[in-house]
Design a protein around this motif. Sequence first.
Motif, PDB file in Angstrom:
ATOM      1  N   VAL A  23       0.830  -1.207   0.000  1.00  0.00           N
ATOM      2  CA  VAL A  23       0.000   0.000   0.000  1.00  0.00           C
ATOM      3  C   VAL A  23       0.865   1.258   0.000  1.00  0.00           C
ATOM      4  O   VAL A  23       0.581   2.223  -0.708  1.00  0.00           O
ATOM      5  CB  VAL A  23      -0.958  -0.008   1.213  1.00  0.00           C
ATOM      6  CG1 VAL A  23      -1.627   1.334   1.393  1.00  0.00           C
ATOM      7  CG2 VAL A  23      -1.986  -1.102   1.047  1.00  0.00           C
ATOM      8  N   ALA A  24       1.934   1.251   0.773  1.00  0.00           N
ATOM      9  CA  ALA A  24       2.766   2.450   0.919  1.00  0.00           C
ATOM     10  C   ALA A  24       3.527   2.797  -0.356  1.00  0.00           C
ATOM     11  O   ALA A  24       3.704   3.981  -0.657  1.00  0.00           O
ATOM     12  CB  ALA A  24       3.752   2.264   2.065  1.00  0.00           C
ATOM     13  N   THR A  25       3.960   1.812  -1.102  1.00  0.00           N
ATOM     14  CA  THR A  25       4.758   2.089  -2.299  1.00  0.00           C
ATOM     15  C   THR A  25       4.009   2.916  -3.337  1.00  0.00           C
ATOM     16  O   THR A  25       4.506   3.960  -3.762  1.00  0.00           O
ATOM     17  CB  THR A  25       5.275   0.774  -2.905  1.00  0.00           C
ATOM     18  OG1 THR A  25       6.050   0.097  -1.922  1.00  0.00           O
ATOM     19  CG2 THR A  25       6.109   1.019  -4.135  1.00  0.00           C
ATOM     20  N   PRO A  26       2.809   2.519  -3.787  1.00  0.00           N
ATOM     21  CA  PRO A  26       2.107   3.368  -4.753  1.00  0.00           C
ATOM     22  C   PRO A  26       1.701   4.724  -4.175  1.00  0.00           C
ATOM     23  O   PRO A  26       1.740   5.728  -4.878  1.00  0.00           O
ATOM     24  CB  PRO A  26       0.872   2.559  -5.140  1.00  0.00           C
ATOM     25  CG  PRO A  26       1.149   1.170  -4.750  1.00  0.00           C
ATOM     26  CD  PRO A  26       2.111   1.239  -3.624  1.00  0.00           C
ATOM     27  N   TRP A  31       2.301  10.602  -4.614  1.00  0.00           N
ATOM     28  CA  TRP A  31       2.024  11.720  -3.709  1.00  0.00           C
ATOM     29  C   TRP A  31       2.244  13.077  -4.378  1.00  0.00           C
ATOM     30  O   TRP A  31       1.413  13.971  -4.277  1.00  0.00           O
ATOM     31  CB  TRP A  31       2.900  11.601  -2.466  1.00  0.00           C
ATOM     32  CG  TRP A  31       2.605  12.619  -1.432  1.00  0.00           C
ATOM     33  CD1 TRP A  31       3.219  13.832  -1.279  1.00  0.00           C
ATOM     34  CD2 TRP A  31       1.609  12.546  -0.419  1.00  0.00           C
ATOM     35  NE1 TRP A  31       2.681  14.496  -0.210  1.00  0.00           N
ATOM     36  CE2 TRP A  31       1.687  13.727   0.332  1.00  0.00           C
ATOM     37  CE3 TRP A  31       0.669  11.588  -0.062  1.00  0.00           C
ATOM     38  CZ2 TRP A  31       0.853  13.982   1.404  1.00  0.00           C
ATOM     39  CZ3 TRP A  31      -0.147  11.848   1.012  1.00  0.00           C
ATOM     40  CH2 TRP A  31      -0.057  13.026   1.728  1.00  0.00           C
ATOM     41  N   ASP A  32       3.355  13.244  -5.084  1.00  0.00           N
ATOM     42  CA  ASP A  32       3.641  14.531  -5.727  1.00  0.00           C
ATOM     43  C   ASP A  32       2.695  14.841  -6.881  1.00  0.00           C
ATOM     44  O   ASP A  32       2.538  15.996  -7.254  1.00  0.00           O
ATOM     45  CB  ASP A  32       5.077  14.571  -6.237  1.00  0.00           C
ATOM     46  CG  ASP A  32       6.077  14.764  -5.109  1.00  0.00           C
ATOM     47  OD1 ASP A  32       5.670  15.271  -4.043  1.00  0.00           O
ATOM     48  OD2 ASP A  32       7.249  14.404  -5.298  1.00  0.00           O
ATOM     49  N   SER A  33       2.092  13.817  -7.453  1.00  0.00           N
ATOM     50  CA  SER A  33       1.142  14.045  -8.541  1.00  0.00           C
ATOM     51  C   SER A  33      -0.256  14.373  -8.029  1.00  0.00           C
ATOM     52  O   SER A  33      -1.111  14.774  -8.806  1.00  0.00           O
ATOM     53  CB  SER A  33       1.069  12.806  -9.437  1.00  0.00           C
ATOM     54  OG  SER A  33       2.316  12.563 -10.037  1.00  0.00           O
ATOM     55  N   VAL A  34      -0.501  14.213  -6.746  1.00  0.00           N
ATOM     56  CA  VAL A  34      -1.811  14.483  -6.171  1.00  0.00           C
ATOM     57  C   VAL A  34      -1.817  15.781  -5.373  1.00  0.00           C
ATOM     58  O   VAL A  34      -2.750  16.566  -5.447  1.00  0.00           O
ATOM     59  CB  VAL A  34      -2.268  13.303  -5.283  1.00  0.00           C
ATOM     60  CG1 VAL A  34      -3.568  13.627  -4.577  1.00  0.00           C
ATOM     61  CG2 VAL A  34      -2.415  12.046  -6.113  1.00  0.00           C
ATOM     62  N   GLU A  46      -4.360  18.916  -5.921  1.00  0.00           N
ATOM     63  CA  GLU A  46      -4.286  19.235  -7.347  1.00  0.00           C
ATOM     64  C   GLU A  46      -3.826  17.972  -8.076  1.00  0.00           C
ATOM     65  O   GLU A  46      -2.639  17.698  -8.167  1.00  0.00           O
ATOM     66  CB  GLU A  46      -3.303  20.379  -7.581  1.00  0.00           C
ATOM     67  CG  GLU A  46      -3.330  20.910  -8.980  1.00  0.00           C
ATOM     68  CD  GLU A  46      -2.423  22.124  -9.109  1.00  0.00           C
ATOM     69  OE1 GLU A  46      -1.574  22.092 -10.009  1.00  0.00           O
ATOM     70  OE2 GLU A  46      -2.558  23.063  -8.323  1.00  0.00           O
ATOM     71  N   VAL A  47      -4.776  17.220  -8.591  1.00  0.00           N
ATOM     72  CA  VAL A  47      -4.485  15.911  -9.171  1.00  0.00           C
ATOM     73  C   VAL A  47      -4.000  16.055 -10.610  1.00  0.00           C
ATOM     74  O   VAL A  47      -4.626  16.709 -11.435  1.00  0.00           O
ATOM     75  CB  VAL A  47      -5.729  15.012  -9.127  1.00  0.00           C
ATOM     76  CG1 VAL A  47      -5.438  13.662  -9.746  1.00  0.00           C
ATOM     77  CG2 VAL A  47      -6.204  14.858  -7.696  1.00  0.00           C
TER      78      VAL A  47
END
Length: 71
Positions: A23-26, A31-34, A46-47
């Motif tokens: 779960v943590a890997t994806p 994170w930076d893209s969301v 900002e997705v």
Amino acid sequence: MFIRECGYWPGWRAWWLRASTGVATPVLNVWDSVFTTAREGHLRWEVDAGGVLLHAIAPVLLILLADAATR
């Protein structure tokens, strides 16, 4: 897994380790893209759908293939 073939079950700790890292890997990859930093200490939703897709493909494939290889 070799340990299971020998008759030993590693228990819930092994399952918990695999599940939490799965779960943590994806989540950490996308994170930076969301979220973006609006100002110091504040996150703004900002997705970037392309970024999420691009950064989620590799870890999801790796997790699924590694799990399939042990069966």
